[in-house]
Design a protein around this motif. Structure first.
Motif, PDB file in Angstrom:
ATOM      1  N   THR A  66     -53.400  86.182  57.914  1.00 31.96           N
ATOM      2  CA  THR A  66     -52.143  86.620  58.608  1.00 31.96           C
ATOM      3  C   THR A  66     -51.477  85.726  59.676  1.00 31.96           C
ATOM      4  OG1 THR A  66     -53.666  87.622  60.483  1.00 31.96           O
ATOM      5  CG2 THR A  66     -53.090  88.895  58.445  1.00 31.96           C
ATOM      6  N   ARG A  67     -51.957  84.612  60.147  1.00 34.16           N
ATOM      7  CA  ARG A  67     -51.422  83.746  60.954  1.00 34.16           C
ATOM      8  C   ARG A  67     -50.605  82.903  60.650  1.00 34.16           C
ATOM      9  NH1 ARG A  67     -56.762  83.781  65.383  1.00 34.16           N
ATOM     10  NH2 ARG A  67     -56.583  86.024  65.606  1.00 34.16           N
ATOM     11  N   TYR A  68     -49.500  82.300  61.408  1.00 33.86           N
ATOM     12  CA  TYR A  68     -48.606  81.562  60.805  1.00 33.86           C
ATOM     13  C   TYR A  68     -49.255  79.990  60.262  1.00 33.86           C
ATOM     14  CZ  TYR A  68     -44.787  78.133  60.608  1.00 33.86           C
ATOM     15  OH  TYR A  68     -43.845  77.303  60.095  1.00 33.86           O
ATOM     16  N   ASP A  69     -49.838  79.457  61.302  1.00 37.34           N
ATOM     17  CA  ASP A  69     -50.457  78.282  61.021  1.00 37.34           C
ATOM     18  C   ASP A  69     -51.316  78.160  59.757  1.00 37.34           C
ATOM     19  OD1 ASP A  69     -49.052  77.229  63.044  1.00 37.34           O
ATOM     20  OD2 ASP A  69     -50.787  76.944  64.519  1.00 37.34           O
ATOM     21  N   ASP A  70     -52.134  79.176  59.685  1.00 37.12           N
ATOM     22  CA  ASP A  70     -52.945  79.265  58.609  1.00 37.12           C
ATOM     23  C   ASP A  70     -52.445  79.599  57.251  1.00 37.12           C
ATOM     24  OD1 ASP A  70     -55.273  78.896  60.308  1.00 37.12           O
ATOM     25  OD2 ASP A  70     -55.231  81.143  60.785  1.00 37.12           O
ATOM     26  N   VAL A  71     -51.458  80.382  57.381  1.00 37.58           N
ATOM     27  CA  VAL A  71     -50.518  80.770  55.910  1.00 37.58           C
ATOM     28  C   VAL A  71     -49.836  79.511  55.598  1.00 37.58           C
ATOM     29  CG1 VAL A  71     -48.654  82.083  55.396  1.00 37.58           C
ATOM     30  CG2 VAL A  71     -50.258  83.326  56.561  1.00 37.58           C
ATOM     31  N   ARG A  72     -49.220  78.861  56.487  1.00 36.20           N
ATOM     32  CA  ARG A  72     -48.461  77.511  56.078  1.00 36.20           C
ATOM     33  C   ARG A  72     -49.235  76.427  55.576  1.00 36.20           C
ATOM     34  NH1 ARG A  72     -43.341  75.369  56.928  1.00 36.20           N
ATOM     35  NH2 ARG A  72     -43.361  73.152  57.212  1.00 36.20           N
ATOM     36  N   GLU A  73     -50.447  76.322  56.057  1.00 41.64           N
ATOM     37  CA  GLU A  73     -51.587  75.320  55.524  1.00 41.64           C
ATOM     38  C   GLU A  73     -51.938  75.712  54.193  1.00 41.64           C
ATOM     39  OE1 GLU A  73     -55.650  73.341  56.786  1.00 41.64           O
ATOM     40  OE2 GLU A  73     -54.562  74.620  58.069  1.00 41.64           O
ATOM     41  N   ALA A  74     -52.339  77.159  54.102  1.00 46.37           N
ATOM     42  CA  ALA A  74     -52.895  77.784  52.842  1.00 46.37           C
ATOM     43  C   ALA A  74     -51.841  77.361  51.731  1.00 46.37           C
ATOM     44  CB  ALA A  74     -53.337  78.850  53.040  1.00 46.37           C
ATOM     45  N   LEU A  75     -50.468  77.682  52.059  1.00 45.10           N
ATOM     46  CA  LEU A  75     -49.521  77.636  50.955  1.00 45.10           C
ATOM     47  C   LEU A  75     -49.288  76.408  50.271  1.00 45.10           C
ATOM     48  CD1 LEU A  75     -46.634  79.274  52.924  1.00 45.10           C
ATOM     49  CD2 LEU A  75     -47.822  80.227  50.790  1.00 45.10           C
ATOM     50  N   ALA A  76     -49.666  75.254  51.061  1.00 38.67           N
ATOM     51  CA  ALA A  76     -49.630  73.733  50.533  1.00 38.67           C
ATOM     52  C   ALA A  76     -51.113  73.271  50.127  1.00 38.67           C
ATOM     53  CB  ALA A  76     -49.182  72.838  51.537  1.00 38.67           C
ATOM     54  N   ASN A  77     -52.119  74.233  50.203  1.00 37.85           N
ATOM     55  CA  ASN A  77     -53.445  73.660  49.896  1.00 37.85           C
ATOM     56  C   ASN A  77     -53.735  73.474  48.249  1.00 37.85           C
ATOM     57  OD1 ASN A  77     -56.233  73.209  49.867  1.00 37.85           O
ATOM     58  ND2 ASN A  77     -56.821  74.740  51.311  1.00 37.85           N
ATOM     59  N   PRO A  78     -53.844  72.351  47.748  1.00 43.86           N
ATOM     60  CA  PRO A  78     -54.152  72.409  46.502  1.00 43.86           C
ATOM     61  C   PRO A  78     -55.557  72.813  45.752  1.00 43.86           C
ATOM     62  CG  PRO A  78     -54.656  70.136  47.506  1.00 43.86           C
ATOM     63  CD  PRO A  78     -54.230  71.117  48.483  1.00 43.86           C
ATOM     64  N   LEU A  79     -56.455  73.170  46.831  1.00 39.59           N
ATOM     65  CA  LEU A  79     -57.696  73.893  46.446  1.00 39.59           C
ATOM     66  C   LEU A  79     -57.373  75.403  46.066  1.00 39.59           C
ATOM     67  CD1 LEU A  79     -60.160  72.663  48.708  1.00 39.59           C
ATOM     68  CD2 LEU A  79     -59.737  71.718  46.283  1.00 39.59           C
ATOM     69  N   LEU A  80     -56.144  76.045  46.600  1.00 42.21           N
ATOM     70  CA  LEU A  80     -55.701  77.379  46.293  1.00 42.21           C
ATOM     71  C   LEU A  80     -54.725  77.413  44.903  1.00 42.21           C
ATOM     72  CD1 LEU A  80     -55.377  78.565  50.107  1.00 42.21           C
ATOM     73  CD2 LEU A  80     -57.078  79.111  48.502  1.00 42.21           C
ATOM     74  N   SER A  81     -55.327  77.877  43.933  1.00 43.19           N
ATOM     75  CA  SER A  81     -54.542  77.578  42.452  1.00 43.19           C
ATOM     76  C   SER A  81     -54.028  79.211  42.379  1.00 43.19           C
ATOM     77  CB  SER A  81     -55.615  77.453  41.556  1.00 43.19           C
ATOM     78  OG  SER A  81     -55.163  77.619  40.086  1.00 43.19           O
ATOM     79  N   LEU A  82     -52.693  78.938  41.539  1.00 45.02           N
ATOM     80  CA  LEU A  82     -52.122  79.827  41.153  1.00 45.02           C
ATOM     81  C   LEU A  82     -52.517  80.408  39.676  1.00 45.02           C
ATOM     82  CD1 LEU A  82     -50.292  79.331  43.490  1.00 45.02           C
ATOM     83  CD2 LEU A  82     -48.358  79.944  41.984  1.00 45.02           C
ATOM     84  N   ASP A  83     -53.218  79.579  39.026  1.00 43.71           N
ATOM     85  CA  ASP A  83     -53.622  79.863  37.679  1.00 43.71           C
ATOM     86  C   ASP A  83     -54.909  80.781  37.582  1.00 43.71           C
ATOM     87  OD1 ASP A  83     -54.908  79.583  35.233  1.00 43.71           O
ATOM     88  OD2 ASP A  83     -54.590  77.686  35.257  1.00 43.71           O
ATOM     89  N   LYS A  84     -54.708  81.914  37.071  1.00 40.49           N
ATOM     90  CA  LYS A  84     -55.590  83.089  37.168  1.00 40.49           C
ATOM     91  C   LYS A  84     -56.602  82.875  36.179  1.00 40.49           C
ATOM     92  CE  LYS A  84     -52.423  85.570  35.268  1.00 40.49           C
ATOM     93  NZ  LYS A  84     -51.367  86.842  34.693  1.00 40.49           N
ATOM     94  N   SER A  85     -56.874  81.827  35.570  1.00 44.52           N
ATOM     95  CA  SER A  85     -58.133  81.086  35.021  1.00 44.52           C
ATOM     96  C   SER A  85     -59.210  80.964  35.877  1.00 44.52           C
ATOM     97  CB  SER A  85     -58.010  80.089  33.961  1.00 44.52           C
ATOM     98  OG  SER A  85     -57.655  79.028  34.705  1.00 44.52           O
ATOM     99  N   HIS A  86     -58.761  80.735  37.162  1.00 43.37           N
ATOM    100  CA  HIS A  86     -59.761  80.267  38.131  1.00 43.37           C
ATOM    101  C   HIS A  86     -60.472  81.637  38.853  1.00 43.37           C
ATOM    102  CE1 HIS A  86     -59.227  75.967  37.975  1.00 43.37           C
ATOM    103  NE2 HIS A  86     -57.991  76.251  38.102  1.00 43.37           N
TER     104      HIS A  86
END
Length: 417
Positions: A66-86
């Motif tokens: 919910t917090r800005y700094d955490d959201v912005r960092e997570a949006l660019a984190n390559p460990l967080l995948s959009l691929d549903k196979s994960h």
């Protein structure tokens, strides 16, 4: 974990996650609270913890940031995948689409994401989009010409919706008779009716048939439009699979229409709620580009980013999120974080909005952002210019939001001129 976690309200009954802390953060009417007035809920969540164990939009457990700094960092984190196979088996349900519509950028990581985005990105550069300014203004003027004699209109149905559907369909090369049912199908997908689940299924079947026929027509009769170009790319080599081609066409039309409808409607309501800002924009149209950035920050069309799945255990704000679980990044909450934007619940067209995340951040930043910005500048500018005494035609409390956690948009916006 380094912080406590909390259960947040959701708009429908859903199975409870197991092993939760005893503390519960709920409201008496969760559907009303999170849909009609989400920002008070976001403020409470930001104050209590940066990451919350919750129930996602699909009724399954998820982690909400919910917090800005955490959201912005997570949006660019390559460990967080959009691929549903994960995703862990059984942990994510989401929107059910056939493979021919599901092989799109919202479900991809590099290198496939990079390959496909590069094929269409040139159509949405600022320079290419700027060439659409005159036709977009002509469309806006024609729509306002049609409603002006009436003295009253629903701005969503008569203006905010037909403007972007006209623009994106012209760009793609969708014939006029193929546009009629598109909004009904998208509404059925984004705001499914629990009493009539067959409507969403019918929408998927209809969309699949629509795009199958459209691409076949482009192969028979290529023209000077984006879809014909993409078909030529597909047929000339192996840069796109057939499913990727159809999914890309679906995503461009779907996202290019849906987000801009809500951005225009939300902006108009924000100005009506803040007459001093309406007057300032009316008196100084040069403020429009900055105003559109503030509209996005203040009440953007996407409350949540596309769900992510950690490819390995990942730490967000000191909280360890296990691999494969669903992560929801609250763009709406981040953009109202007072740690980033002072007095965030106030619409301020002179605000420094740099860094807002309404259209994402990093490699998955909205592909059509330049077009959405231009359409909203023109739509709001024409509206304020033509109707300087624009006013709500109903009491403010009668304004209702669409019952969706995926999008933030109005059911209707009745106004008088």
């Amino acid at each position: 974990m380094a912080t406590s976690t909390h259960r947040t309200p959701t708009p429908a009954a859903a199975p409870e996650p197991q092993g939760e802390p005893a503390h519960q953060d709920q409201v008496q009417d969760p559907a009303h609270g999170i849909v009609d007035d989400p920002y008070a809920t976001y403020a409470r969540l930001r104050d209590t913890a940066p990451v919350h164990r919750t129930v996602g939009t699909d009724g399954r457990p998820a982690w909400l940031v919910t917090r800005y700094d955490d959201v912005r960092e997570a949006l660019a984190n390559p460990l967080l995948s959009l691929d549903k196979s994960h995703a862990l088996p059984g942990s994510y349900r989401g929107l059910a689409l056939p493979p021919a519509l599901d092989a799109n950028l919202l479900n991809m990581d590099p290198p496939d994401h990079t390959r496909i985005r590069s094929l269409v990105g040139r159509a949405f550069t600022r320079r290419r989009v700027e060439q659409l300014r005159a036709p977009i203004r002509r469309t806006a003027d024609a729509l306002l010409d049609a409603v002006e004699p009436l003295g009253r209109a629903d701005l969503v149905a008569a203006y905010a919706a037909p403007l972007p559907i006209t623009v994106i369909c012209d760009l793609l090369g969708v014939p006029d008779d193929g546009r009629r049912d598109f909004r009904e199908w998208t509404d059925a997908l984004l705001s499914p009716d629990p009493a009539h689940p067959e409507k969403a299924k019918h929408a998927v079947v209809s969309l699949l048939g629509f795009f199958t026929g459209l691409l076949a027509d482009k192969r028979r009769h290529p023209a000077d439009d984006l879809l014909s170009d993409l078909v030529a790319v597909r047929d000339a080599g192996d840069r796109l699979s057939e499913d990727e081609l159809m999914s890309l066409a679906f995503l461009i039309l779907f996202a290019g229409y849906e987000n801009t409808v809500h951005l225009i409607g939300n902006a108009a309501l924000a100005l009506l709620d803040h007459p001093e800002q309406f007057a300032a924009l009316r008196d100084d149209p040069a403020r429009l580009p900055a105003a559109v950035e503030e509209f996005q920050r203040y009440d953007g069309p996407a409350p949540l980013a596309i769900r992510r799945f950690p490819v390995e255990d990942v730490t967000i704000a000191g909280v360890t999120v296990p691999a494969g679980e669903t992560v929801l990044l609250s763009l709406g909450s981040a953009n109202r974080d007072p740690g980033r934007f002072p007095d965030p619940d106030r619409l301020d067209l002179d605000r420094a909005t740099a860094g807002h995340v309404a259209l994402g951040h990093g490699i998955h930043h909205c592909l059509g952002a330049p077009l959405a910005r231009l359409e909203t500048q023109i739509a709001v500018g024409a509206l304020v210019e033509r109707f300087p005494r624009l006013a709500l035609a109903v009491p403010r409390d009668d304004i209702r939001w669409r019952p969706s956690m995926r999008s933030r948009g109005l059911r209707e916006l009745p106004v008088t001129f």
